[in-house]
Design a protein around this motif. Structure first.
Motif, PDB file in Angstrom:
ATOM      1  N   GLY A   2       0.792  -1.223   0.000  1.00 36.25           N
ATOM      2  CA  GLY A   2       0.000   0.000   0.000  1.00 36.25           C
ATOM      3  C   GLY A   2       0.822   1.270   0.000  1.00 36.25           C
ATOM      4  N   ASP A   3       2.008   1.234   0.611  1.00 31.54           N
ATOM      5  CA  ASP A   3       2.808   2.459   0.690  1.00 31.54           C
ATOM      6  C   ASP A   3       4.167   2.370  -0.003  1.00 31.54           C
ATOM      7  OD1 ASP A   3       4.051   0.773   2.486  1.00 31.54           O
ATOM      8  OD2 ASP A   3       4.005   2.176   4.159  1.00 31.54           O
ATOM      9  N   SER A   4       4.443   1.271  -0.717  1.00 30.21           N
ATOM     10  CA  SER A   4       5.739   1.168  -1.399  1.00 30.21           C
ATOM     11  C   SER A   4       5.652   0.311  -2.653  1.00 30.21           C
ATOM     12  CB  SER A   4       6.793   0.595  -0.452  1.00 30.21           C
ATOM     13  OG  SER A   4       6.476  -0.745  -0.124  1.00 30.21           O
ATOM     14  N   LEU A   5       6.678   0.450  -3.480  1.00 30.66           N
ATOM     15  CA  LEU A   5       6.756  -0.304  -4.728  1.00 30.66           C
ATOM     16  C   LEU A   5       8.224  -0.442  -5.106  1.00 30.66           C
ATOM     17  CD1 LEU A   5       4.690  -0.196  -7.885  1.00 30.66           C
ATOM     18  CD2 LEU A   5       7.048   0.545  -8.118  1.00 30.66           C
ATOM     19  N   ALA A   6       8.547  -1.548  -5.751  1.00 35.61           N
ATOM     20  CA  ALA A   6       9.859  -1.733  -6.364  1.00 35.61           C
ATOM     21  C   ALA A   6       9.630  -2.141  -7.810  1.00 35.61           C
ATOM     22  CB  ALA A   6      10.679  -2.783  -5.627  1.00 35.61           C
ATOM     23  N   ALA A   7      10.394  -1.544  -8.704  1.00 38.27           N
ATOM     24  CA  ALA A   7      10.305  -1.846 -10.128  1.00 38.27           C
ATOM     25  C   ALA A   7      11.717  -2.016 -10.672  1.00 38.27           C
ATOM     26  CB  ALA A   7       9.585  -0.714 -10.865  1.00 38.27           C
ATOM     27  N   ALA A  51       8.161   5.097 -11.245  1.00 35.85           N
ATOM     28  CA  ALA A  51       7.855   4.107 -10.203  1.00 35.85           C
ATOM     29  C   ALA A  51       6.756   4.631  -9.272  1.00 35.85           C
ATOM     30  CB  ALA A  51       9.118   3.750  -9.423  1.00 35.85           C
ATOM     31  N   ILE A  52       6.788   5.918  -8.964  1.00 35.67           N
ATOM     32  CA  ILE A  52       5.720   6.522  -8.157  1.00 35.67           C
ATOM     33  C   ILE A  52       4.390   6.415  -8.904  1.00 35.67           C
ATOM     34  CG2 ILE A  52       4.824   8.710  -7.234  1.00 35.67           C
ATOM     35  CD1 ILE A  52       7.811   9.421  -6.621  1.00 35.67           C
ATOM     36  N   ALA A  53       4.396   6.719 -10.193  1.00 34.90           N
ATOM     37  CA  ALA A  53       3.163   6.627 -10.989  1.00 34.90           C
ATOM     38  C   ALA A  53       2.630   5.196 -10.990  1.00 34.90           C
ATOM     39  CB  ALA A  53       3.420   7.108 -12.413  1.00 34.90           C
ATOM     40  N   ALA A  54       3.504   4.208 -11.077  1.00 33.97           N
ATOM     41  CA  ALA A  54       3.064   2.812 -11.028  1.00 33.97           C
ATOM     42  C   ALA A  54       2.481   2.481  -9.650  1.00 33.97           C
ATOM     43  CB  ALA A  54       4.229   1.885 -11.362  1.00 33.97           C
ATOM     44  N   HIS A  55       3.089   3.013  -8.594  1.00 29.26           N
ATOM     45  CA  HIS A  55       2.575   2.792  -7.240  1.00 29.26           C
ATOM     46  C   HIS A  55       1.160   3.356  -7.099  1.00 29.26           C
ATOM     47  CE1 HIS A  55       2.091   3.999  -2.959  1.00 29.26           C
ATOM     48  NE2 HIS A  55       2.403   2.727  -2.808  1.00 29.26           N
ATOM     49  N   VAL A  60      10.374   2.953  -4.208  1.00 29.55           N
ATOM     50  CA  VAL A  60       9.691   4.175  -3.783  1.00 29.55           C
ATOM     51  C   VAL A  60       8.854   3.865  -2.554  1.00 29.55           C
ATOM     52  CG1 VAL A  60       9.689   5.216  -6.076  1.00 29.55           C
ATOM     53  CG2 VAL A  60       7.732   3.857  -5.381  1.00 29.55           C
ATOM     54  N   GLN A  61       8.912   4.773  -1.589  1.00 26.04           N
ATOM     55  CA  GLN A  61       8.193   4.628  -0.319  1.00 26.04           C
ATOM     56  C   GLN A  61       7.436   5.923  -0.041  1.00 26.04           C
ATOM     57  OE1 GLN A  61       8.327   1.988   2.174  1.00 26.04           O
ATOM     58  NE2 GLN A  61       6.700   3.174   3.127  1.00 26.04           N
ATOM     59  N   ASP A 115      10.111   8.820  -0.615  1.00 27.51           N
ATOM     60  CA  ASP A 115      11.535   8.564  -0.472  1.00 27.51           C
ATOM     61  C   ASP A 115      11.882   7.501  -1.510  1.00 27.51           C
ATOM     62  OD1 ASP A 115      11.889  10.310   1.722  1.00 27.51           O
ATOM     63  OD2 ASP A 115      11.029   8.789   3.046  1.00 27.51           O
ATOM     64  N   CYS A 116      12.885   7.791  -2.330  1.00 25.20           N
ATOM     65  CA  CYS A 116      13.197   6.944  -3.477  1.00 25.20           C
ATOM     66  C   CYS A 116      14.661   6.525  -3.460  1.00 25.20           C
ATOM     67  CB  CYS A 116      12.930   7.694  -4.774  1.00 25.20           C
ATOM     68  SG  CYS A 116      11.279   8.408  -4.904  1.00 25.20           S
ATOM     69  N   ARG A 117      14.908   5.344  -4.033  1.00 18.58           N
ATOM     70  CA  ARG A 117      16.271   4.831  -4.116  1.00 18.58           C
ATOM     71  C   ARG A 117      16.394   3.964  -5.365  1.00 18.58           C
ATOM     72  NH1 ARG A 117      16.087   1.493  -0.107  1.00 18.58           N
ATOM     73  NH2 ARG A 117      16.434  -0.441  -1.224  1.00 18.58           N
TER      74      ARG A 117
END
Length: 153
Positions: A28-33, A62-66, A107-108, A121-123
């Motif tokens: 719900g609050d993060s994603l990895a691509a 990645a934010i847009a995908a989240h 992205v978190q 917060d992104c890495r």
């Protein structure tokens, strides 16, 4: 392993502007691509690497995908959003991403308000090392067309 929809179902980007290959993790609050830079892509420098500044776009996509996956889970259609800015974008040396190296973009979500303003917060990692990090601020207005019109006046 989780099955995620193809990235083309989550992002409006097409062709050479689509800079993610796949979603590999989501909550719900993060994603990895993931994305693997190509030596002959539009962004490639004279060594065939992806310049570091393109990392901001990897993070934004990645934010847009989240956001798209969260909307999908809620049964809502995706909406257009805007990257407002970044804070403290840093890269480890060297200042580029080598072609052929699989990058993992994390992205978190750290903030979201009811108006559609959010911060992440992104890495970006490669070969199990942190290569770049930043905080990105984004905005998802109720009426993207009106938001864009306001910006031109």
């Amino acid at each position: 392993m989780n099955d995620f929809p193809p990235i083309e179902e989550l992002l409006p980007h097409r062709g050479t502007m689509l800079l993610l290959d796949r979603v590999v993790d989501f909550s719900g609050d993060s994603l990895a691509a993931e994305y693997t830079p190509q030596a002959r892509a539009w962004y490639a420098d004279d060594t065939g690497s992806m310049p570091g500044w393109v990392g901001i776009e990897l993070m934004a996509q990645a934010i847009a995908a989240h956001v798209a996956l969260n909307k999908r889970q809620a049964g809502l259609p995706p909406k257009m959003g805007a990257l407002l800015g970044t804070r403290s974008y840093t890269m480890s040396s060297p200042a580029s991403f080598p072609a052929g190296q699989c990058l993992r973009v994390h992205v978190q979500e750290s903030f979201r308000d009811e108006s559609g303003l959010a911060a992440y917060d992104c890495r970006i990692d490669g070969n199990d090392q942190a290569l770049a990090s930043a905080t990105l601020k984004v905005y998802e207005p109720d009426d993207f067309g009106a938001f864009m019109q306001e910006g031109t006046q």
